[in-house]
Design an enzyme around this catalytic site. Sequence first.
Site, PDB file in Angstrom:
ATOM      1  N   LYS A   1     -12.237  -0.871   0.322  1.00 25.37           N
ATOM      2  CA  LYS A   1     -12.946  -0.496  -0.630  1.00 25.37           C
ATOM      3  C   LYS A   1     -13.261  -1.301  -1.865  1.00 25.37           C
ATOM      4  O   LYS A   1     -14.366  -1.112  -2.315  1.00 25.37           O
ATOM      5  CB  LYS A   1     -12.146   0.818  -1.036  1.00 25.37           C
ATOM      6  CG  LYS A   1     -11.891   1.873  -0.030  1.00 25.37           C
ATOM      7  CD  LYS A   1     -11.559   3.305  -0.548  1.00 25.37           C
ATOM      8  CE  LYS A   1      -9.923   3.043  -1.265  1.00 25.37           C
ATOM      9  NZ  LYS A   1      -8.799   2.736  -0.281  1.00 25.37           N
TER      10      LYS A   1
ATOM     11  N   ARG B   1      -7.533  11.548  -5.213  1.00 19.81           N
ATOM     12  CA  ARG B   1      -6.461  11.328  -4.081  1.00 19.81           C
ATOM     13  C   ARG B   1      -6.145  12.677  -3.385  1.00 19.81           C
ATOM     14  O   ARG B   1      -5.580  12.542  -2.364  1.00 19.81           O
ATOM     15  CB  ARG B   1      -5.373  10.542  -4.557  1.00 19.81           C
ATOM     16  CG  ARG B   1      -5.525   8.938  -5.025  1.00 19.81           C
ATOM     17  CD  ARG B   1      -4.217   8.100  -5.154  1.00 19.81           C
ATOM     18  NE  ARG B   1      -4.436   6.935  -5.800  1.00 19.81           N
ATOM     19  CZ  ARG B   1      -4.657   5.972  -4.914  1.00 19.81           C
ATOM     20  NH1 ARG B   1      -4.573   5.976  -3.685  1.00 19.81           N
ATOM     21  NH2 ARG B   1      -4.730   4.716  -5.514  1.00 19.81           N
TER      22      ARG B   1
ATOM     23  N   ARG C   1      -2.357 -10.249   7.275  1.00 24.52           N
ATOM     24  CA  ARG C   1      -2.887 -10.890   6.184  1.00 24.52           C
ATOM     25  C   ARG C   1      -2.142 -12.149   5.595  1.00 24.52           C
ATOM     26  O   ARG C   1      -0.621 -12.119   5.698  1.00 24.52           O
ATOM     27  CB  ARG C   1      -3.006  -9.907   5.362  1.00 24.52           C
ATOM     28  CG  ARG C   1      -3.696 -10.438   3.783  1.00 24.52           C
ATOM     29  CD  ARG C   1      -3.760  -8.904   2.791  1.00 24.52           C
ATOM     30  NE  ARG C   1      -4.446  -8.098   3.205  1.00 24.52           N
ATOM     31  CZ  ARG C   1      -4.012  -6.616   3.337  1.00 24.52           C
ATOM     32  NH1 ARG C   1      -2.843  -6.533   2.712  1.00 24.52           N
ATOM     33  NH2 ARG C   1      -4.905  -5.782   3.680  1.00 24.52           N
TER      34      ARG C   1
ATOM     35  N   ARG D   1       2.771 -11.225   2.003  1.00 27.43           N
ATOM     36  CA  ARG D   1       3.424 -10.463   0.816  1.00 27.43           C
ATOM     37  C   ARG D   1       4.179  -9.530   1.638  1.00 27.43           C
ATOM     38  O   ARG D   1       4.156  -8.904   2.707  1.00 27.43           O
ATOM     39  CB  ARG D   1       2.295  -9.560   0.267  1.00 27.43           C
ATOM     40  CG  ARG D   1       1.166 -10.344  -0.660  1.00 27.43           C
ATOM     41  CD  ARG D   1       0.095  -9.496  -1.282  1.00 27.43           C
ATOM     42  NE  ARG D   1      -0.101  -8.128  -0.581  1.00 27.43           N
ATOM     43  CZ  ARG D   1      -1.202  -7.263  -0.916  1.00 27.43           C
ATOM     44  NH1 ARG D   1      -1.940  -7.462  -1.945  1.00 27.43           N
ATOM     45  NH2 ARG D   1      -1.643  -6.286  -0.152  1.00 27.43           N
TER      46      ARG D   1
ATOM     47  N   ARG E   1       2.217   4.008   3.781  1.00 30.58           N
ATOM     48  CA  ARG E   1       1.117   4.299   2.913  1.00 30.58           C
ATOM     49  C   ARG E   1       0.105   5.257   3.748  1.00 30.58           C
ATOM     50  O   ARG E   1      -0.536   5.952   3.107  1.00 30.58           O
ATOM     51  CB  ARG E   1       0.463   2.870   2.610  1.00 30.58           C
ATOM     52  CG  ARG E   1       1.597   2.106   1.604  1.00 30.58           C
ATOM     53  CD  ARG E   1       0.758   0.568   1.411  1.00 30.58           C
ATOM     54  NE  ARG E   1      -0.396   1.119   0.603  1.00 30.58           N
ATOM     55  CZ  ARG E   1      -1.350  -0.004   0.544  1.00 30.58           C
ATOM     56  NH1 ARG E   1      -1.258  -1.438   0.978  1.00 30.58           N
ATOM     57  NH2 ARG E   1      -2.504   0.251  -0.378  1.00 30.58           N
TER      58      ARG E   1
END
Length: 214
Positions: free
Chosen positions: A13, A88, A127, A160, A171
């Site tokens: 996004k 949200r 990632r 990370r 999440r």
Amino acid sequence: MHILLMGPPGAGKGTQAAKLVEEFGVAHISTGDMFRAAVKNQTELGKRAQECMAAGKLVPDDVTIGIVKERLAQDDCKKGFILDGFPRTVEQAEALEKILKELDLALDCALNIDVPSAELVERAVGRRICKKCGATYNIKFKPPVKEGICDACGGELYQRADDSEATMKNRLAVYDEQTKPLIAFYKQNGLYKEVDGRQSMEAVYSDIIAALRG
């Protein structure tokens, strides 16, 4: 152009919002940026948000909604905006409708970047970020030429701590419970549009433009 950009964490996004802002010259309104600005300016709502965040608590809806209202009332939003990260929940969406009505504004579109959960987990786990310049790679989708080394500056790549499988699954579970119901809400309002986020960044952007103009 008054757009709500939706999608699960890791769908891209922020990347797509930045491209839309650059092309159309509208305001990019992200929850994180709003909180930081309100705290920095020490508005009453900013102080309340700061207290919650300092205590490790979620910022209550009334504070979040108040900060959104303050931001949408600013002059740069009159020529258009892209909302990213708010609402949200359905409750927040209903509050947003009231805010926009008070400001004599209306959403043109609620656009969802759809990506299956399995791919989002794969994206997060793969990632890698450069310690030196911040460039982002993915060991499966966009690997560096030399493993562990940034193509751009030669810096060391790292993962990370929150890019773990367990964290991403948590999440996504929160997203499914709280935010997915927004899809039905905006379908009912006739504002919902969807693009396939599994494509390349350029293809997703092209589909977003087509959806906005369609």
